[in-house]
Enzyme design. Structure first.
Site, PDB file in Angstrom:
ATOM      1  N   PRO A  83       4.927   1.773   3.308  1.00 27.59           N
ATOM      2  CA  PRO A  83       3.810   1.057   2.667  1.00 27.59           C
ATOM      3  C   PRO A  83       3.455  -0.231   3.412  1.00 27.59           C
ATOM      4  CG  PRO A  83       5.804   0.943   1.301  1.00 27.59           C
ATOM      5  CD  PRO A  83       6.110   1.863   2.439  1.00 27.59           C
ATOM      6  N   GLU A 110      15.322   2.649  -0.720  1.00 22.75           N
ATOM      7  CA  GLU A 110      14.642   1.377  -0.404  1.00 22.75           C
ATOM      8  C   GLU A 110      14.011   1.415   0.987  1.00 22.75           C
ATOM      9  OE1 GLU A 110      13.869  -1.154  -2.323  1.00 22.75           O
ATOM     10  OE2 GLU A 110      14.779   0.006  -3.928  1.00 22.75           O
ATOM     11  N   ARG A 148      -5.767  19.214  11.702  1.00 21.30           N
ATOM     12  CA  ARG A 148      -7.137  19.757  11.623  1.00 21.30           C
ATOM     13  C   ARG A 148      -8.035  19.245  12.755  1.00 21.30           C
ATOM     14  NH1 ARG A 148     -10.841  17.230   8.736  1.00 21.30           N
ATOM     15  NH2 ARG A 148     -11.537  19.050   7.550  1.00 21.30           N
ATOM     16  N   ASP A 162     -17.487  15.693   8.825  1.00 20.06           N
ATOM     17  CA  ASP A 162     -16.684  15.151   7.726  1.00 20.06           C
ATOM     18  C   ASP A 162     -16.901  13.645   7.601  1.00 20.06           C
ATOM     19  OD1 ASP A 162     -15.436  17.423   6.790  1.00 20.06           O
ATOM     20  OD2 ASP A 162     -13.721  17.250   8.146  1.00 20.06           O
TER      21      ASP A 162
HETATM   22  C1  LIG Z   1      10.463   3.632  -2.550  1.00 18.42           C
HETATM   23  S1  LIG Z   1       9.793   3.613  -0.926  1.00 18.42           S
HETATM   24  C2  LIG Z   1      10.458   2.139  -0.264  1.00 18.42           C
HETATM   25  C3  LIG Z   1       9.509   0.980  -0.357  1.00 18.42           C
HETATM   26  C4  LIG Z   1      10.028  -0.283   0.295  1.00 18.42           C
HETATM   27  N1  LIG Z   1      11.166  -0.795  -0.405  1.00 18.42           N
HETATM   28  C5  LIG Z   1       8.901  -1.311   0.286  1.00 18.42           C
HETATM   29  O1  LIG Z   1       8.664  -1.912  -0.767  1.00 18.42           O
HETATM   30  O2  LIG Z   1       8.233  -1.492   1.317  1.00 18.42           O
HETATM   31  C6  LIG Z   1      10.646   4.888  -0.096  1.00 18.42           C
HETATM   32  C7  LIG Z   1       9.951   5.472   1.105  1.00 18.42           C
HETATM   33  O3  LIG Z   1       8.753   6.071   0.721  1.00 18.42           O
HETATM   34  C8  LIG Z   1       7.809   6.016   1.774  1.00 18.42           C
HETATM   35  N2  LIG Z   1       6.575   5.402   1.256  1.00 18.42           N
HETATM   36  C9  LIG Z   1       6.414   4.850   0.035  1.00 18.42           C
HETATM   37  N3  LIG Z   1       5.173   4.406  -0.142  1.00 18.42           N
HETATM   38  C10 LIG Z   1       4.486   4.685   0.978  1.00 18.42           C
HETATM   39  C11 LIG Z   1       3.155   4.463   1.403  1.00 18.42           C
HETATM   40  N4  LIG Z   1       2.254   3.845   0.639  1.00 18.42           N
HETATM   41  N5  LIG Z   1       2.798   4.893   2.634  1.00 18.42           N
HETATM   42  C12 LIG Z   1       3.693   5.506   3.438  1.00 18.42           C
HETATM   43  N6  LIG Z   1       4.984   5.734   3.080  1.00 18.42           N
HETATM   44  C13 LIG Z   1       5.385   5.328   1.880  1.00 18.42           C
HETATM   45  C14 LIG Z   1       8.467   5.219   2.895  1.00 18.42           C
HETATM   46  O4  LIG Z   1       8.973   6.122   3.865  1.00 18.42           O
HETATM   47  C15 LIG Z   1       9.582   4.495   2.190  1.00 18.42           C
HETATM   48  O5  LIG Z   1      10.648   4.223   3.026  1.00 18.42           O
END
Ligand SMILES: C[S@@+](CC[C@H](N)C(=O)[O-])C[C@H]1O[C@@H](n2cnc3c(N)ncnc32)[C@H](O)[C@@H]1O
Length: 241
Positions: A83, A110, A148, A162
């Site tokens: 994220p 995490e 794609r 698209d």
């Molecule tokens: C619970 S999340 C961890 C979030 C992290 N503690 C933070 O707040 O940045 C677990 C995993 O989900 C994935 N993930 C969660 N949200 C995401 C998003 N918006 N975009 C991409 N990957 C995401 C990532 O690989 C992350 O390591």
């Protein structure tokens, strides 16, 4: 193109690889999707891949050793789904479609030990400002958006029209029946007049973009026709108020 996906939950991807356009692309060898179980690279009887965070606090952290070992065998551009990364968009998907090999790490808990990101990750990609439980869905979304665009997977005209590809939102689509629940398909689409159809579609694309995502038009270099159509749109919308 080869896409390696490093995950603790390989079963997530069974369905992804076995349906529709992705399945066809795999069968035609336009893409190789290699699902890698990170646990296969873990040591010890329990193949432990996560551990408690230094400093305390909630949740577990994915250990660095299995990931680094998995990355020694799987090359190309290394992407971590996070994220905190850059937001995925069509431009980035187009860039990534030019790579020969990419390796996507799906995080969990995490997240992964920061030292893996520092030493081995080329790019962190986010789906948006929200937090998912794991990186498996983002890994599928990133892969789908890339696959794609690989030449031959779908028709070029299809993805070129698209949303976002040419900086505009897509125009509305209709299929049979010509009248449904009292609503008719715009007449021009049944006229067989290709120039008028193209112009109608361009105008609808511009109208949607102007109304829904005006910021997409901010740096656009407009053609003469687009300027004419946009002026018409603004006038029509003013008249509607
Ligand atoms: C619970 S999340 C961890 C979030 C992290 N503690 C933070 O707040 O940045 C677990 C995993 O989900 C994935 N993930 C969660 N949200 C995401 C998003 N918006 N975009 C991409 N990957 C995401 C990532 O690989 C992350 O390591």
């Amino acid at each position: 193109m080869k896409i390696n996906i490093l995950t603790l939950f390989p079963e997530f991807f069974d369905s992804f690889k076995s349906h529709s356009i992705i399945k066809r692309a795999v069968e035609k060898e336009q893409v190789e999707i290699n699902i890698v179980n990170i646990r296969d690279f873990a040591e010890g009887k329990h193949k432990q891949c996560d551990d408690l965070p230094f400093g305390g606090g909630a949740g577990m952290v994915m250990k660095p050793e299995p990931l680094i070992k998995a990355l020694e065998e799987h090359k190309g551009k290394v992407i971590y789904t996070s994220p905190q990364g850059v937001r995925l968009n069509q431009g980035l998907a187009c860039e990534l479609a030019n790579e020969k090999e990419i390796t996507i790490i799906a995080g969990h808990y995490e997240g992964i030990d920061e030292r893996v990101i520092e030493s081995s990750v080329d790019l962190e990609i986010s789906l948006g400002d929200f937090v998912l439980t794991g990186g498996e869905l983002p890994a599928m979304v990133i892969s789908d958006s890339i696959i794609r665009l690989i030449p031959g997977v779908i028709k070029k005209e299809s993805y070129e029209n698209d949303s976002f590809y040419n900086g505009l939102l897509d125009y509305p689509h209709y299929t049979r029946p010509a009248e449904f629940n009292g609503i008719e398909v715009p007449e021009v689409l049944m006229s067989g007049h290709h120039k008028n159809i193209d112009e109608w579609r361009l105008k609808e694309s511009l109208k949607r973009t102007y109304k829904r995502r005006p910021e997409l038009l901010e740096n656009r270099v407009f053609s003469k026709l687009e300027i004419k159509l946009l002026n018409q749109i603004k006038e029509e919308l003013n008249n509607d108020i």
